[in-house]
Write a protein that holds these residues in place. Structure first.
Motif, PDB file in Angstrom:
ATOM      1  N   ASP A 151      36.389 133.940  64.356  1.00 31.61           N
ATOM      2  CA  ASP A 151      37.712 134.012  64.921  1.00 31.61           C
ATOM      3  C   ASP A 151      37.707 133.269  66.252  1.00 31.61           C
ATOM      4  O   ASP A 151      38.534 132.420  66.522  1.00 31.61           O
ATOM      5  N   ARG A 152      36.748 133.620  67.055  1.00 31.25           N
ATOM      6  CA  ARG A 152      36.610 132.871  68.306  1.00 31.25           C
ATOM      7  C   ARG A 152      35.140 132.868  68.728  1.00 31.25           C
ATOM      8  O   ARG A 152      34.347 133.710  68.298  1.00 31.25           O
ATOM      9  N   ASP A 169      37.084 119.792  61.299  1.00 34.55           N
ATOM     10  CA  ASP A 169      35.633 119.652  61.189  1.00 34.55           C
ATOM     11  C   ASP A 169      35.136 120.643  60.142  1.00 34.55           C
ATOM     12  O   ASP A 169      35.697 121.725  60.002  1.00 34.55           O
ATOM     13  N   PRO A 170      34.094 120.287  59.402  1.00 31.10           N
ATOM     14  CA  PRO A 170      33.558 121.261  58.448  1.00 31.10           C
ATOM     15  C   PRO A 170      33.001 122.500  59.139  1.00 31.10           C
ATOM     16  O   PRO A 170      32.926 123.567  58.543  1.00 31.10           O
ATOM     17  N   ARG A 171      32.597 122.343  60.400  1.00 32.89           N
ATOM     18  CA  ARG A 171      31.993 123.462  61.118  1.00 32.89           C
ATOM     19  C   ARG A 171      32.888 123.863  62.272  1.00 32.89           C
ATOM     20  O   ARG A 171      33.508 123.012  62.900  1.00 32.89           O
ATOM     21  N   PHE A 172      32.871 125.135  62.598  1.00 31.85           N
ATOM     22  CA  PHE A 172      33.516 125.613  63.818  1.00 31.85           C
ATOM     23  C   PHE A 172      32.536 125.310  64.950  1.00 31.85           C
ATOM     24  O   PHE A 172      31.447 125.871  65.003  1.00 31.85           O
ATOM     25  N   THR A 173      32.917 124.389  65.827  1.00 32.55           N
ATOM     26  CA  THR A 173      31.990 123.968  66.871  1.00 32.55           C
ATOM     27  C   THR A 173      32.529 124.376  68.246  1.00 32.55           C
ATOM     28  O   THR A 173      33.559 125.022  68.353  1.00 32.55           O
ATOM     29  N   MET A 225      24.605 128.301  57.991  1.00 32.65           N
ATOM     30  CA  MET A 225      25.222 128.616  56.700  1.00 32.65           C
ATOM     31  C   MET A 225      26.078 129.866  56.810  1.00 32.65           C
ATOM     32  O   MET A 225      25.885 130.682  57.710  1.00 32.65           O
ATOM     33  N   ASP A 226      27.027 129.977  55.890  1.00 32.46           N
ATOM     34  CA  ASP A 226      27.959 131.080  55.985  1.00 32.46           C
ATOM     35  C   ASP A 226      27.319 132.373  55.476  1.00 32.46           C
ATOM     36  O   ASP A 226      26.360 132.340  54.702  1.00 32.46           O
ATOM     37  N   PRO A 227      27.841 133.497  55.917  1.00 34.18           N
ATOM     38  CA  PRO A 227      27.226 134.782  55.577  1.00 34.18           C
ATOM     39  C   PRO A 227      27.168 135.047  54.073  1.00 34.18           C
ATOM     40  O   PRO A 227      26.195 135.636  53.587  1.00 34.18           O
ATOM     41  N   ARG A 228      28.178 134.588  53.354  1.00 40.80           N
ATOM     42  CA  ARG A 228      28.175 134.918  51.927  1.00 40.80           C
ATOM     43  C   ARG A 228      27.046 134.185  51.209  1.00 40.80           C
ATOM     44  O   ARG A 228      26.352 134.748  50.373  1.00 40.80           O
ATOM     45  N   LEU A 229      26.864 132.917  51.567  1.00 39.20           N
ATOM     46  CA  LEU A 229      25.772 132.163  50.938  1.00 39.20           C
ATOM     47  C   LEU A 229      24.425 132.758  51.343  1.00 39.20           C
ATOM     48  O   LEU A 229      23.519 132.912  50.515  1.00 39.20           O
ATOM     49  N   ALA A 230      24.306 133.097  52.618  1.00 36.38           N
ATOM     50  CA  ALA A 230      23.047 133.681  53.086  1.00 36.38           C
ATOM     51  C   ALA A 230      22.737 134.948  52.300  1.00 36.38           C
ATOM     52  O   ALA A 230      21.599 135.174  51.873  1.00 36.38           O
ATOM     53  N   ALA A 231      23.756 135.761  52.091  1.00 37.78           N
ATOM     54  CA  ALA A 231      23.545 137.003  51.355  1.00 37.78           C
ATOM     55  C   ALA A 231      23.115 136.700  49.922  1.00 37.78           C
ATOM     56  O   ALA A 231      22.192 137.323  49.387  1.00 37.78           O
ATOM     57  N   GLY A 247      29.595 132.877  60.823  1.00 34.33           N
ATOM     58  CA  GLY A 247      30.962 132.765  60.321  1.00 34.33           C
ATOM     59  C   GLY A 247      31.596 131.448  60.719  1.00 34.33           C
ATOM     60  O   GLY A 247      32.690 131.120  60.265  1.00 34.33           O
ATOM     61  N   ARG A 248      30.891 130.690  61.585  1.00 33.65           N
ATOM     62  CA  ARG A 248      31.444 129.389  61.960  1.00 33.65           C
ATOM     63  C   ARG A 248      31.381 128.405  60.801  1.00 33.65           C
ATOM     64  O   ARG A 248      32.066 127.392  60.798  1.00 33.65           O
TER      65      ARG A 248
END
Ligand SMILES: Nc1nc2c(c(=O)[nH]1)N[C@H]1C(S)=C(S)[C@@H](COP(=O)(O)OP(=O)(O)OC[C@H]3O[C@@H](n4cnc5c(=O)[nH]c(N)nc54)[C@H](O)[C@@H]3O)O[C@H]1N2
Ligand SMILES: Nc1nc2c(c(=O)[nH]1)N[C@H]1C(S)=C(S)[C@@H](COP(=O)(O)OP(=O)(O)OC[C@H]3O[C@@H](n4cnc5c(=O)[nH]c(N)nc54)[C@H](O)[C@@H]3O)O[C@H]1N2
Ligand code: SF4
Ligand code: SF4
Ligand code: SF4
Ligand code: SF4
Ligand code: SF4
Ligand SMILES: [Mo]
Lengths: 835, 312, 313
Positions: free
Chosen positions: C78-79, A26-30, A723-729, A756-757
């Motif tokens: 990570d989790r 999945d594109p996202r960690f769900t 959104m991921d932290p790097r893009l947000a930053a 980070g998901r």
């Protein structure tokens, strides 16, 4: 799956507890990823590369389940020498017609064996595609030659096996890394697990839902998984399969007894005005003569008898002429275009909220605003019923209430607990539900609505010929209660069908082509066997074996696993003790086992069809895929698909990267609507991010059933983007801030969930950031919580086979802060459209 | 970024998005702290009234009796107002529960307010011409008064147990010092009221009580903060810290003034007001410190974690 | 008393679906908690309270991950821990101990329940609970918390939250059985390499005498918003009363001495310091005070606290 099918996910957890290894792609960690043994982040829209690489891994290393593949699939079949692959034509298959932007599928056929079906019978072609013909194969396949030339050594260069091998040769782990963003080690682990867990002793299952379907290559995603599963021997066996996790509670039921424009109950094709003049014509062209589709005359005639009863006679083609005809694409999005263009004047919206739930929300509302009349039946006053007084176009000045001529009728509907009936779930299980309480006020069931609407319409009919079809309908259900509610059991019994004696039938094999039987949906025949509502059975699982045949009723014939003949080897013995499911009992001379065998119970494994046999008689005792005209699982689809006999990777319609494999970037056959109401994002740096949309456990689809409920609304109160932290930053956005998301369709705002998901992926040498948006919010709908409509962002572009919108992968831009309002918003949009 | 938030910069300390672990006390301001003040003032006033009666200081006895009665009943009224369901105030006296300081306290307060009211009314009744000969009334009043000699000090100190018997770290960890802090604060408060309400010539003992109370409160406060260590921080920081600091100044200053005021009208007034304000500040400060220590998960987690880590 | 019933919440199989949260609200007809986006992962209800008796926590734990062929290391999840919290139905329940009205009581199932018709909203139970569970509802004025579905249990049904939980993360049953099952589960997880798995609240020797609702966690309790070493403070109540008693005695003593010692001098209206205190050195009266029994008693008392302190340790 944990997100959208949490109740079903308990079985995944149980499997896990028993040692199953769970992968999540999945594109996202769900929530699903959180429970999985391995999570593989993937760039939205690139799954064919991943699955194709698995196929390549299997073929390249000879890991296929050879005995299964040889006996049960078309691997050995020789394909026509006219066929050309995408590998030869830089992303196009043979038969492409650039003028009509469709394929002529003739060259995909099996190699000639002498007698050939007439050219116009070959499935495919523009008209077929336009009427979403491919989707009519829900219960089977298109016709193909029943006994084609084969090469059991699998070495013939034009046998399916070798074609596949060549086709997928470039789908390598390196390509997976470059296009999907999945590292080689992760791919290797997946490939090892999938292949090690397949074969005689073990099976692997794939589970998918709309993360795979809502793409311009959606149907081919599933095809790729099917090829892999057939190669590994994972179809028709316990613990195997490709599970489609379906959507709304009875969405399976609404394809079986369809709310779709292109099929009749039981996946019989809807007649086409120009292709099917009369019954014979229709039967000749829709489906093969061999396999169970060979009985389609019985199915269709019984359906016509159920609908027109006495009026349907052999002399009048059993009222076949009464059936409406297709003239082309009457799908949802084309209908909306018709509204905008003024060719569609009236519209029934029943249990749907297209102003929020359908792609291109603005186009939807422009269409609604251009109607003469609109009927909305829903539990709550959804946005589709109120767009004319509070829609977002009023704020921007694009619409004014006083200019909208649509007369809107809102009819409150009874909910599922306020009426009786069945749900058909994702396992084809019909489960009867009792009514728990009376609907409040003027709310009525949909059955009540249609029945009484039909009654009132029929009262106004003339004796004119044009009114004959509705006049001659059987329309006489028993009613009960103060509101004269029709009996849902009577409807179910009609669907089940009756024999010449008027008694309920118990199996579709009893259906006759001579008008002596009536049946509302042949695949449901047996749900009322013995005059008993079999769907209402509720024997607890603890009181029966694991197959639990006495809980509800599964179509067809209460069979829990389709094509389960494949769970035994060609001789009829289980592939292994561990995976024994159904088998041939030579002593009793019949098939037996834990489930209802999916073949003729008395047909021995060594049965060979005589020359000229028809229907099921034309299938050998070793042919498990009984709906196919050749009884085989199709690794290669010689007909029936609008975009090729094998899956090929194409980029989504809107994608930030080029297609590394072919000059052809996106699916050439995809359906587009390039219109000013809903333009596409121009490729380039203006829209640098990948956008995907999805659901949350806490809400339901367009929100009409969850936003008004405090207990759900409080759990996810606002539209947010992940959104991921790097893009947000990089954008200067903090957790909880506002962001504005832009496509050339619209501009919307959402709160930011920095997580980070969401993992940025390195694709084709550059870092691709993906943005995720759940789509449950709208401006009204009786909601306790409101938010911008995510579908206003999505493009109107469809898969060519089933006309599903590409809602899962597109491009977008993100800006910090809230969006401008009113005119200023349109101005900003203009800079993206033309700037 | 660790999304699992650690808001308070405490080495190695983890929490759930910096959210509190326990619930802060729900008691409202000014009800609860004012009640604490009034209860303390009433309790010590009773002790003073008893002593004044025994040592033959009728003016002081009268003002202390009155102060005790007014304090107790006003306190009870505030307490009722504080309840989520004031109409259910009497449910407090449904049971007597030794495990509940509030139950015990309610009975103490009920006794204190009843007795002090009786004592005060008997005293006031003497002012009425008709009551001149009612010796019985006076005796009853005196008996009630004597009884408040028991309930008074308890009223002044049980409130420390009341708040210490909670999971609020700044309160519970201070359960040894809080009763003395409250006792001192109550003496200062009662002394101050009596100083102000009694002719200065008869107010000497009141000034002594006030000065002693101030000293006791200051000493107890100092010991408490030193012993609490990290958990004592809420008493020094933020709004609670400001209130406690102000209380410290007012109480020490008022106490000193009481010691030197003598018959000086100005000094008496200054001292009385300073001590009253000081006592109020202490009560508001303690309540606020409790709230702050409950709201910050560090005070719950860090000591518990240390305790666990220290355990074998 | 019937068998003691309890909850074992196995967070290692919680999928964060919040069915428990909703089922609880539905069954108990609780009001909503407001509609606020908290930006704390998927948790927008925050913590247990008067109107949220089951609460699902979401904890995203990240670690640096190298994006393939990208030089910059990326912090990636990570989790994602999920855990459904509830009232612990403590063996030694501080809330119950301190309730002055008897509104909180222990049921025949060994659970702790508020009787809403008796609660007078004194709010005392609220800060008493070492887990921050029970709370007073604004507007309503009474204290509310999980009843372990006392009404359903009386009717022979399992609690609504456990019934709704699809993955059996919430297990309801006799506490002893649950403890055994939990031991097995934690052993199995550890054997499978999940060294971080641990039980929380299962031990009868902890600060609350063992929780009636205990948990299997995959990290330290405080990560989930749970106190690492909760204590029912009523455990210290006798000591607290002793200290308060000493303080009360000090009050009585100090007041008595203020009167007795002050004696005639004060009666005649002389100030304590004999008028010279402010101008240097204690006057005769002042000196007398500093030597007085009252002062010495007071000092002794203050010193004595240290002794007492040692004594109660
Ligand atoms: N709670 C809840 N349950 C529901 C619904 C609901 O609204 N709420 N809706 C019901 C309905 S109508 C349906 S159709 C089903 C849908 O059920 P799902 O398909 O599970 O629903 P989605 O969340 O839309 O999409 C699933 C996942 O696909 C991922 N995805 C997006 N693009 C891609 C891709 O290219 N490749 C891969 N591998 N994954 C991708 C998304 O990140 C998302 O996590 O759920 C049903 N159940
Ligand atoms: N961006 C984006 N868009 C998507 C998707 C996506 O993943 N991303 N997913 C798509 C999918 S898979 C789906 S299924 C659609 C769903 O989109 P819609 O079907 O438009 O949305 P729903 O909110 O499910 O609408 C169903 C309505 O039926 C009403 N209803 C419920 N029961 C009854 C009943 O018994 N009778 C009647 N008459 N009404 C009833 C409900 O109140 C509700 O308003 O959204 C699609 N749109
Ligand atoms: S809402 Fe209904 S269909 Fe969906 S997961 Fe829950 S029980 Fe299943
Ligand atoms: S957890 Fe708190 S509210 Fe629950 S029983 Fe224990 S002390 Fe009482
Ligand atoms: S608020 Fe209610 S339940 Fe809590 S302690 Fe007071 S009376 Fe008891
Ligand atoms: S046991 Fe009942 S009251 Fe307690 S959390 Fe579960 S559903 Fe709510
Ligand atoms: S119902 Fe079960 S799985 Fe779902 S959130 Fe609650 S405890 Fe977790
Ligand atoms: Mo769906």
């Amino acid at each position: 799956m944990a997100e959208c099918h949490p109740v079903g996910f308990q079985w995944v957890m149980e499997a896990k507890a028993r040692g199953a290894k769970v992968f999540h792609v999945d594109p996202r960690f769900t929530r699903t990823s959180a429970m999985a043994d391995r999570y593989l982040p993937i760039r939205a829209g690139s799954d064919i590369v991943l699955l194709g690489a698995l196929i390549n891994h299997v073929l390249d290393n000879g890991l296929d389940f050879r005995a299964y593949v040889l006996a049960y699939t078309n691997a050995a079949t020789i394909v026509s020498e006219d066929f050309r692959d995408t590998e030869d034509l830089d992303g196009l298959f043979s038969g492409w017609d650039p003028d009509t932007a469709t394929y002529a599928p003739r060259s995909w056929a099996y190699a000639a064996t002498g007698e050939q079906p007439p050219a116009e019978h070959a499935e495919g072609g523009r008209r077929h595609a336009e009427a979403a013909g491919p989707e009519t194969y829900g219960a089977g396949g298109a016709a193909a030659h029943p006994s084609p030339r084969t090469d059991p050594t699998l070495t013939h260069p034009r046998c399916v096996y070798q074609i596949l091998k060549r086709h997928f040769a470039r789908y390598t782990p390196e390509l997976v890394e470059r296009l999907c963003g999945i590292p080689g080690a992760a791919f290797a682990e997946l490939a090892e697990a999938v292949t090690a867990n397949s074969g005689r002793e073990r099976t692997t299952a794939w589970v998918y839902s709309v993360g795979w379907t809502q793409h311009t290559v959606g149907a081919q995603y599933i095809r790729t998984a099917a090829i892999l599963q057939l190669l590994l021997g994972n179809v028709g066996r316990p613990g195997g399969g490709i599970m489609a996790l379906r959507g709304h509670a009875s969405i399976q039921g609404s394809t079986d007894i369809p709310t779709l424009f292109n099929i009749l109950p039981g996946y019989l094709a809807m007649p086409h005005a120009h292709r099917h003049e009369d019954l014979e014509h229709y039967l000749e062209r829709e489906g093969g003569e061999t396999g169970f589709w060979g009985n389609r005359r019985s199915y269709l005639v019984s359906l016509l008898k159920a609908w027109w009863g006495e009026a349907a006679t052999e002399d009048n083609d059993y009222c076949f002429g009464h059936l409406p005809r297709l003239t082309g694409d009457h799908g949802h999005y084309t209908t909306v275009m018709g509204q905008i263009d003024g060719t569609v004047k009236g519209y029934f919206v029943i249990g749907e909220n297209p102003a929020v739930g359908s792609s291109g929300g603005r186009a939807q509302r422009l269409g609604l605003a251009n109607l003469d009349w609109l009927v909305v039946r829903d539990l709550t006053l959804v946005e589709t019923a109120t767009f004319w007084r509070d829609g977002p176009e009023l704020e921007t000045g694009e619409m004014r209430t006083e200019d909208i001529g649509t007369e809107v009728f809102f009819l409150p509907a009874a909910s599922h607990v306020e009426k009786e009936g069945t749900f058909t779930n994702t396992q084809r299980l019909l489960q009867w539900r009792e009514k728990a309480l009376d609907p409040p006020g003027d709310c009525r069931s949909d059955l009540w609505f249609y029945y009484h609407l039909g009654r009132l319409v029929r009262r106004r009919l003339s004796d004119d010929e044009i009114d004959r079809p509705p006049r001659e309908l059987t329309w006489d259900y028993p009613v009960h209660g103060a509101h004269r509610e029709p009996s849902a059991e009577a409807v179910l019994r009609e669907i089940n069908g009756v024999g010449p004696d008027g008694r309920a039938l118990s199996s579709s094999t009893q259906l006759r082509p001579d008008g002596s039987t009536a049946c509302g949906c042949w695949i449901y025949c047996g749900v009322y066997a013995d005059e008993v509502n079999q769907a209402a059975r509720r024997r607890p699982r603890g009181e029966q074996d694991v197959v639990a045949p006495e809980w509800g009723w599964a179509w067809p014939a209460n069979r829990r696993i389709l094509y389960n003949r494949a769970s035994a080897d060609p001789e009829g013995r289980p592939w292994s003790e561990r995976k024994a499911y159904v088998w041939w009992d030579a002593e009793r001379g019949e098939w037996t086992g834990h489930d209802v065998p999916d073949c003729e119970i008395g047909k021995p494994p060594d049965y060979l069809p005589p020359e000229g046999a028809r229907a099921q008689d034309a299938l050998a005792g070793t042919d498990p895929f009984i709906m196919q005209s050749d009884g085989k699982g199709w690794l290669y689809a010689p007909s029936g698909l609008a975009d090729g006999p094998m899956p090929a990777h194409y980029e989504p319609h809107e994608s930030p990267v080029a297609n590394l494999l072919y000059g052809q970037r996106a699916n050439p056959a995809r359906r587009t609507y390039d219109r000013p109401e809903s333009p596409y994002n121009r490729p380039g740096p203006l829209f640098p991010y990948v956008l995907t949309t999805y659901r949350l456990t806490e809400h339901h689809t367009a929100g009409g059933m969850s936003r008004p409920l405090a207990y759900l609304a409080e759990l996810q109160p606002e539209l947010f983007c992940e959104m991921d932290p790097r893009l947000a930053a990089r954008l200067g956005l903090g957790n909880g801030d506002w962001a504005t998301i832009v496509t050339s369709r619209t501009v919307l705002e959402a709160r930011v969930l920095v997580t980070g998901r969401m993992r940025p992926l390195r694709v084709e040498g550059r870092v691709i950031h993906q943005i995720g948006l759940p789509y449950h919010w709208g401006w009204g709908g009786g909601g306790l919580v409101t938010g911008d409509v995510v579908n206003d962002l999505t493009p109107l572009v469809l898969d060519p086979n089933v006309y599903i919108q590409e809602g899962k992968a597109m491009t977008c831009d993100v800006r910090p802060g809230r969006r401008p309002r009113g005119r200023a918003m349109l101005d900003l949009l203009e800079t993206y459209r033309h700037g | 970024m660790r999304t699992e938030g650690a808001v308070v910069p405490e080495a190695g300390f983890r929490s759930y998005y910096g959210r509190p672990v326990i619930k802060p006390p729900v008691w409202h301001e000014p009800h609860m702290p004012t009640y604490l003040y009034l209860g303390g003032m009433s309790g010590v006033s009773s002790s003073m009234a008893v002593m004044a009666r025994l040592t033959g200081n009728p003016r002081l006895a009268r003002s202390a009796r009155l102060a005790a009665a007014v304090g107790a009943s006003a306190g009870a009224a505030l307490l009722a107002a504080e309840l989520g369901r004031p109409e259910r105030f009497l449910n407090m006296l449904r049971v007597f529960k030794p495990t509940s300081p509030m139950s015990v306290g309610s009975w103490i307060l009920a006794a204190q307010s009843g007795l002090s009211a009786a004592a005060a009314s008997a005293d006031l009744a003497e002012l009425l011409p008709a009551a001149k000969d009612m010796a019985l009334l006076a005796t009853a009043g005196d008996a009630a008064l004597l009884a408040t000699g028991l309930t008074g000090p308890l009223t002044a100190t049980y409130t420390a147990v009341l708040i210490a018997d909670t999971a609020v770290p700044a309160w519970h960890e201070a359960y040894r010092e809080l009763p003395f802090l409250f006792a001192g604060s109550a003496m200062a408060a009662a002394g101050a009221v009596a100083m102000l309400a009694t002719p200065r010539a008869q107010a000497g003992p009141a000034r002594a009580v006030a000065a002693l109370g101030a000293a006791l409160e200051t000493a107890a406060g100092t010991v408490m903060e030193r012993r609490l260590g990290m958990v004592g921080r809420p008493y020094r920081e933020g709004r609670a810290g400001r209130l406690m600091g102000t209380a410290r100044l007012l109480t020490a200053g008022g106490g000193l003034l009481a010691a030197v005021a003598g018959r000086s009208r100005v000094l008496t007034a200054l001292s009385g007001l300073a001590l009253t304000a000081g006592s109020l500040c202490t009560r508001f400060g303690v309540l606020e410190a409790g709230r702050a220590s409950a709201a910050d998960p560090a005070y719950t987690i860090v000591p518990q974690r240390e305790r666990l880590d220290a355990a074998p | 008393m019937a068998e003691r019933m309890g909850f074992f919440t196995d967070t290692s199989v919680c999928i964060g679906c919040k069915a428990c949260e909703v089922a609880c609200k539905e069954w108990n007809q609780l009001p909503d908690d407001g509609f606020v986006f908290e930006a704390t992962s998927y948790d927008n209800t925050g913590m247990l309270g008067a109107s949220t008796w089951r609460h699902v926590a979401f904890i995203e734990q990240s670690r640096p991950v190298q994006v393939p062929s990208d030089p910059e290391a990326e912090d990636s999840v990570d989790r994602w821990l999920m855990s459904s919290d509830v009232c612990k139905h403590c063996t030694h329940a501080a809330c119950l101990d301190v309730c002055p009205t008897g509104a909180l009581f222990r049921t025949e199932f060994g659970t702790v329940v508020v009787q809403s018709d008796i609660c007078n909203g004194c709010g005392y139970c609220v800060p008493a609970c070492p887990y921050g569970v029970i709370d007073r509802r604004e507007g309503d004025g009474r204290a509310w918390k999980c009843t372990m579905c006392y009404d359903r249990q009386l009717g022979g049904l399992e609690p609504a939250c456990a019934k709704a939980c699809p993955t059996d993360s919430i297990q309801f049953g006799p506490l002893d059985e649950l403890r055994e099952r939990a031991e097995e589960r934690v052993a199995r997880l550890r054997a499978d390499g999940h060294e971080e798995a641990r039980l929380y609240g299962e031990s009868p020797s902890d600060g609350v005498g063992g929780a009636g609702a205990f948990f299997l966690l995959l990290d330290e309790p405080e990560v989930y918003g749970l106190p690492p070493d909760p204590v029912a403070t009523t455990r210290d109540l006798p000591a607290m009363w002793r200290w308060a008693g000493a303080a009360a005695l000090s009050v009585a003593g100090a007041v008595a001495l203020a009167f007795l010692n002050g004696g005639p001098g004060l009666k005649s209206g002389t100030s304590l310091n004999g008028g010279t205190f402010l101008t240097g050195g204690a006057g005769p009266k002042g000196r007398a005070f500093l030597k007085s029994r009252a002062f010495l008693k007071g000092r002794a008392l203050l010193k004595g606290r240290a002794l007492l302190k040692g004594g109660t340790r």
